[in-house]
Design a protein around this motif. Structure first.
Motif, PDB file in Angstrom:
ATOM      1  N   ALA A 297       0.839  -1.208   0.000  1.00 52.12           N
ATOM      2  CA  ALA A 297       0.000   0.000   0.000  1.00 52.12           C
ATOM      3  C   ALA A 297       0.871   1.254   0.000  1.00 52.12           C
ATOM      4  O   ALA A 297       0.633   2.200  -0.763  1.00 52.12           O
ATOM      5  CB  ALA A 297      -0.920  -0.003   1.221  1.00 52.12           C
ATOM      6  N   GLY A 298       1.892   1.256   0.853  1.00 53.47           N
ATOM      7  CA  GLY A 298       2.788   2.415   0.924  1.00 53.47           C
ATOM      8  C   GLY A 298       3.528   2.621  -0.388  1.00 53.47           C
ATOM      9  O   GLY A 298       3.720   3.761  -0.844  1.00 53.47           O
ATOM     10  N   THR A 299       3.941   1.525  -1.007  1.00 55.43           N
ATOM     11  CA  THR A 299       4.675   1.620  -2.278  1.00 55.43           C
ATOM     12  C   THR A 299       3.760   2.159  -3.383  1.00 55.43           C
ATOM     13  O   THR A 299       4.170   2.994  -4.191  1.00 55.43           O
ATOM     14  CB  THR A 299       5.231   0.223  -2.666  1.00 55.43           C
ATOM     15  N   ILE A 300       2.522   1.704  -3.392  1.00 52.76           N
ATOM     16  CA  ILE A 300       1.547   2.216  -4.370  1.00 52.76           C
ATOM     17  C   ILE A 300       1.342   3.724  -4.144  1.00 52.76           C
ATOM     18  O   ILE A 300       1.349   4.518  -5.087  1.00 52.76           O
ATOM     19  CB  ILE A 300       0.206   1.452  -4.257  1.00 52.76           C
ATOM     20  N   ALA A 306       1.192  10.392  -3.720  1.00 50.80           N
ATOM     21  CA  ALA A 306       0.213  10.838  -2.713  1.00 50.80           C
ATOM     22  C   ALA A 306       0.902  11.767  -1.720  1.00 50.80           C
ATOM     23  O   ALA A 306       1.980  11.473  -1.235  1.00 50.80           O
ATOM     24  CB  ALA A 306      -0.379   9.626  -1.998  1.00 50.80           C
ATOM     25  N   ARG A 307       0.252  12.898  -1.406  1.00 53.46           N
ATOM     26  CA  ARG A 307       0.872  13.869  -0.489  1.00 53.46           C
ATOM     27  C   ARG A 307       0.685  13.470   0.965  1.00 53.46           C
ATOM     28  O   ARG A 307       1.415  13.912   1.823  1.00 53.46           O
ATOM     29  CB  ARG A 307       0.277  15.255  -0.733  1.00 53.46           C
ATOM     30  N   ALA A 308      -0.334  12.678   1.253  1.00 54.48           N
ATOM     31  CA  ALA A 308      -0.544  12.165   2.611  1.00 54.48           C
ATOM     32  C   ALA A 308      -1.285  10.845   2.491  1.00 54.48           C
ATOM     33  O   ALA A 308      -2.060  10.656   1.546  1.00 54.48           O
ATOM     34  CB  ALA A 308      -1.381  13.158   3.430  1.00 54.48           C
ATOM     35  N   ILE A 309      -1.014   9.923   3.417  1.00 57.11           N
ATOM     36  CA  ILE A 309      -1.753   8.657   3.368  1.00 57.11           C
ATOM     37  C   ILE A 309      -2.284   8.280   4.745  1.00 57.11           C
ATOM     38  O   ILE A 309      -1.711   8.637   5.765  1.00 57.11           O
ATOM     39  CB  ILE A 309      -0.926   7.471   2.785  1.00 57.11           C
ATOM     40  N   VAL A 310      -3.396   7.559   4.705  1.00 57.04           N
ATOM     41  CA  VAL A 310      -3.977   7.005   5.926  1.00 57.04           C
ATOM     42  C   VAL A 310      -4.191   5.514   5.682  1.00 57.04           C
ATOM     43  O   VAL A 310      -5.092   5.125   4.941  1.00 57.04           O
ATOM     44  CB  VAL A 310      -5.327   7.676   6.280  1.00 57.04           C
ATOM     45  N   PRO A 311      -3.343   4.659   6.274  1.00 57.73           N
ATOM     46  CA  PRO A 311      -3.545   3.214   6.112  1.00 57.73           C
ATOM     47  C   PRO A 311      -4.683   2.737   7.001  1.00 57.73           C
ATOM     48  O   PRO A 311      -4.850   3.249   8.113  1.00 57.73           O
ATOM     49  CB  PRO A 311      -2.215   2.606   6.587  1.00 57.73           C
ATOM     50  N   PHE A 312      -5.483   1.796   6.508  1.00 56.95           N
ATOM     51  CA  PHE A 312      -6.593   1.276   7.319  1.00 56.95           C
ATOM     52  C   PHE A 312      -6.955  -0.132   6.863  1.00 56.95           C
ATOM     53  O   PHE A 312      -6.287  -0.700   6.002  1.00 56.95           O
ATOM     54  CB  PHE A 312      -7.809   2.221   7.249  1.00 56.95           C
ATOM     55  N   HIS A 313      -8.039  -0.698   7.450  1.00 57.41           N
ATOM     56  CA  HIS A 313      -8.505  -2.061   7.164  1.00 57.41           C
ATOM     57  C   HIS A 313      -7.430  -3.094   7.528  1.00 57.41           C
ATOM     58  O   HIS A 313      -7.126  -3.994   6.746  1.00 57.41           O
ATOM     59  CB  HIS A 313      -8.914  -2.186   5.683  1.00 57.41           C
ATOM     60  N   ALA A 329       3.460   0.790   6.286  1.00 57.68           N
ATOM     61  CA  ALA A 329       2.920   1.502   5.118  1.00 57.68           C
ATOM     62  C   ALA A 329       3.591   2.867   4.963  1.00 57.68           C
ATOM     63  O   ALA A 329       4.010   3.246   3.858  1.00 57.68           O
ATOM     64  CB  ALA A 329       1.408   1.673   5.264  1.00 57.68           C
ATOM     65  N   LEU A 330       3.709   3.583   6.058  1.00 59.92           N
ATOM     66  CA  LEU A 330       4.278   4.942   5.992  1.00 59.92           C
ATOM     67  C   LEU A 330       5.742   4.907   5.572  1.00 59.92           C
ATOM     68  O   LEU A 330       6.210   5.771   4.824  1.00 59.92           O
ATOM     69  CB  LEU A 330       4.120   5.652   7.349  1.00 59.92           C
ATOM     70  N   ALA A 331       6.471   3.882   6.037  1.00 56.09           N
ATOM     71  CA  ALA A 331       7.891   3.773   5.671  1.00 56.09           C
ATOM     72  C   ALA A 331       8.039   3.577   4.167  1.00 56.09           C
ATOM     73  O   ALA A 331       8.884   4.200   3.516  1.00 56.09           O
ATOM     74  CB  ALA A 331       8.540   2.629   6.444  1.00 56.09           C
ATOM     75  N   ALA A 332       7.204   2.712   3.593  1.00 56.27           N
ATOM     76  CA  ALA A 332       7.295   2.464   2.143  1.00 56.27           C
ATOM     77  C   ALA A 332       6.884   3.698   1.348  1.00 56.27           C
ATOM     78  O   ALA A 332       7.461   4.004   0.302  1.00 56.27           O
ATOM     79  CB  ALA A 332       6.404   1.280   1.763  1.00 56.27           C
ATOM     80  N   TRP A 333       5.925   4.425   1.866  1.00 61.14           N
ATOM     81  CA  TRP A 333       5.436   5.635   1.182  1.00 61.14           C
ATOM     82  C   TRP A 333       6.482   6.754   1.208  1.00 61.14           C
ATOM     83  O   TRP A 333       6.711   7.458   0.226  1.00 61.14           O
ATOM     84  CB  TRP A 333       4.145   6.117   1.847  1.00 61.14           C
ATOM     85  N   ARG A 337      10.777  10.309  -0.261  1.00 63.61           N
ATOM     86  CA  ARG A 337      10.350  11.692  -0.019  1.00 63.61           C
ATOM     87  C   ARG A 337      11.395  12.398   0.816  1.00 63.61           C
ATOM     88  O   ARG A 337      11.991  11.817   1.709  1.00 63.61           O
ATOM     89  CB  ARG A 337       9.001  11.703   0.697  1.00 63.61           C
ATOM     90  N   SER A 338      11.610  13.652   0.551  1.00 65.84           N
ATOM     91  CA  SER A 338      12.644  14.371   1.300  1.00 65.84           C
ATOM     92  C   SER A 338      12.010  14.973   2.539  1.00 65.84           C
ATOM     93  O   SER A 338      10.810  15.175   2.599  1.00 65.84           O
ATOM     94  CB  SER A 338      13.253  15.467   0.457  1.00 65.84           C
TER      95      SER A 338
END
Ligand SMILES: [Zn+2]
Ligand SMILES: [Zn+2]
Length: 338
Positions: A297-300, A306-313, A329-333, A337-338
């Motif tokens: 999910a984070g990689t996608i 994506a400028r911000a993500i909220v992982p769920f489910h 998820a956040l680590a992969a996303w 990013r700098s």
């Protein structure tokens, strides 16, 4: 900066998926997925004008009864949208009850079930409490490409991803809007009127500077009119605010086709709600269950920019370890990013 609507998950990351989009200034809301909605009080359910369902697995649709229970006799209309078979599913839900008194309720309820299919087909069915929720043909419903719902200030787009069954991924997009400088309008010696909307539309639509705007207004001296060009009026616009785009993506396999579909729907999305069901260590399990891992999910999300993500489910197997799942998820996303 204020946004048109505020999106918030209905439940915590282990609860049933659902996203409530609250349009505060309009006292209305949209809901994406209809699983366990016990966390939404009746006043919030009564605000719903449209509900969009990704697919009819129970954790995404079992809340239909509760919604119906709250709106019946209190609300006039609600529109539900879903994938293949959705109109039948709504019909079957409704036919599970006895409706011998409902036609006498003071406030009649009209339910419209809109259905889209991966081949681009669309249909709608209508159910009214006045006629015991018998199925009728609904009003004409024809999506424009992937635009399933379109209003002057926002649109909802949907595309099918593969989850073993077709499942809709959604984009909720605020349209660009303009902020007016009231003092500059006053300085022109004119009053606001329909010409302001005309000007807004011209500016948002990129009309040429020479485009004439008929400025009609009314004050205590009567009616007035003058013609000005877009260039002469542009300074009353304080700023053009780009619309925010929100993605709601849940229940899908990790396949190149799904990733391509999400790119077509959500490239550059501002805020992405994305399922993160399993952890990477259990990727084989995720594959069997047709779900994403947190890392996938984070990689996608990273690929989409994506400028911000909220992982769920998250799967209940990680109960008590939600932070770990989200962190994956956040680590992969955030990798690049700098
Ligand atoms: Zn599912
Ligand atoms: Zn699910």
């Amino acid at each position: 900066m204020t946004h048109l609507f505020e999106p918030r998950l209905v439940n915590d990351a282990f609860g049933d998926p659902g996203l409530y989009c609250d349009f505060r200034d309009e006292r209305r809301a949209l809901l994406f997925d209809l699983g366990d909605i016990a966390a939404l009080p009746p006043r919030k359910l009564l605000r719903l004008s449209h509900v969009f369902v990704t697919h009819a697995h129970m954790d995404h649709f079992a809340g239909f009864d509760q919604l119906l229970r709250v709106v019946l006799g209190r609300k006039e209309r609600i529109v539900l949208t879903g994938g293949p078979g959705f109109a039948d599913q709504v019909e079957h839900k409704l036919s599970a009850y006895s409706w011998n008194v409902v036609h006498r309720y003071d406030v009649a309820l009209d339910i419209e079930a809109r259905e889209v299919s991966p081949d681009g087909g669309a249909q709608s069915a209508a159910f009214s409490s006045r006629s015991r929720f018998e199925r009728r043909e609904g009003p004409a419903f024809a999506p424009n490409g992937d635009v399933l719902h379109d209003e002057s200030t926002f649109r909802v787009r949907g595309r099918f991803v593969d989850h073993g069954i077709p499942c809709l991924a959604y984009a909720i997009e605020e349209k660009a809007h303009v902020k007016m400088a009231r003092d500059r309008i006053d300085a022109l010696g004119v009053s606001p009127g329909p010409w302001l909307r005309e000007l807004k539309q011209a500016v948002l639509g990129g009309a040429p500077d020479s485009t004439p705007i008929e400025v009609h207004w009314r004050d205590r001296d009567g009616a007035h009119a003058m013609t000005r060009t877009v260039a002469q009026l542009r300074h009353v616009i304080l700023e053009v605010v780009a619309g925010r785009r929100v993605g709601y993506v849940t229940d899908l396999r990790h396949t190149p086709e799904n990733i391509a579909t999400l790119a077509a729907l959500l490239q550059g999305v501002d805020l992405l709600f994305i399922e993160s069901v399993f952890m990477d260590a259990d990727a084989a399990h995720g594959e069997r269950k047709s779900h994403l891992t947190a890392r996938q999910a984070g990689t996608i999300a990273r690929g989409l920019g994506a400028r911000a993500i909220v992982p769920f489910h998250h799967s209940p197997r990680y109960e008590g370890r939600g932070e770990e799942v989200a962190a994956e998820a956040l680590a992969a996303w955030s990798l690049t990013r700098s």
